[in-house]
Design an enzyme around this catalytic site. Sequence first.
Site: not given
Ligand code: NAP
Length: 293
Positions: A98, A173, A241
Amino acid sequence: MSMNVSFIGLGVMGYPMAGHLANAGHNVTVYNRTTAKAQQWTQEYKGDVALTPALAAKGADIVFMCVGNDDDLRSVVYGDDGVLAGMAVGTILVDHTTTSAEVAREVSAKAALKNIAFIDAPVSGGQAGAENGVLTVMAGGDEAVFAKVQPVMAAFSRFSQLLGEVGSGQLCKMVNQICIAGVVQGLAEGLHFAKQAGLDGEKVIETISKGAAGSWQMENRYKTMWQGEYEFGFAVDWMRKDLGIALDEAKNNGATLPMTATVDQYYADVQALGGGRYDTSSLLARIEALHKN
Ligand SMILES: NC(=O)c1ccc[n+]([C@@H]2O[C@H](COP(=O)([O-])OP(=O)(O)OC[C@H]3O[C@@H](n4cnc5c(N)ncnc54)[C@H](OP(=O)(O)O)[C@@H]3O)[C@@H](O)[C@H]2O)c1
């Protein structure tokens, strides 16, 4: 048809999404900044680990990404180790993060210079939606390109729609998050009122969820809210965010979002209470904290 695909970012969402691609029979190569998570993924699913986004992208027909925010996206796309350095002409880059619509357009333009197509494709449905492979995907980009990726994304989604040109998926979104903000605050106030009135929360929800007040948030969150459980779900930090992105975009397009701006500040209060990782339903915790004082 089995394809060579890559997945960059094995977080709460990306890990199971990449898993569904592997289970659907695609040849999957994964990259995660913290390599241990990628290695753990290969214990659970069939696929390979690459040590940089560029190496992961080599030989892929489609590269999927799901990282944190705009800058995280830039850091896995650009530079010698970024996906664009590894992708071949005629391949497709899909972003499930997102982000702002602006960064989607920026990445698309940089990809186009190398004859790589780009689709912005944020998702809705949360952790459970990703794990169960039933996400909703909102996409922006070229119709013919979307037609190629839609059947592949079906491995982890039950509905996907192209909304328009690149950036439109992110704009959709934003609409999604704007709608959620008001619904959750309404639900929080309703449950708080029910408690004050001495009503049985279970019976109240059983009754009103069948009428005009029913919502996904009500169905899926009222029980945990009633019990004061917030250590799960979609984090307040992520929601801030997303609301920040929507409020910035509103400055560009002239939309008036008073409720979104207010709820965004309520979430800032939840963060100040130490609830940055709480589920977004924690708006009720904020009301209860105010009520006590
Ligand atoms: N969680 C939800 O319910 C949900 C629902 C809809 C949309 N989203 C969106 O989907 C996205 C991911 O969410 P998530 O919940 O999966 O987040 P998360 O669990 O915090 O995972 C983030 C991922 O991105 C990687 N990452 C972050 N910064 C990075 C960087 N600078 N360089 C390389 N890799 C990086 C992290 O790697 P590491 O493992 O090394 O930290 C991890 O694999 C976000 O934009 C969020 O807003 C989330």
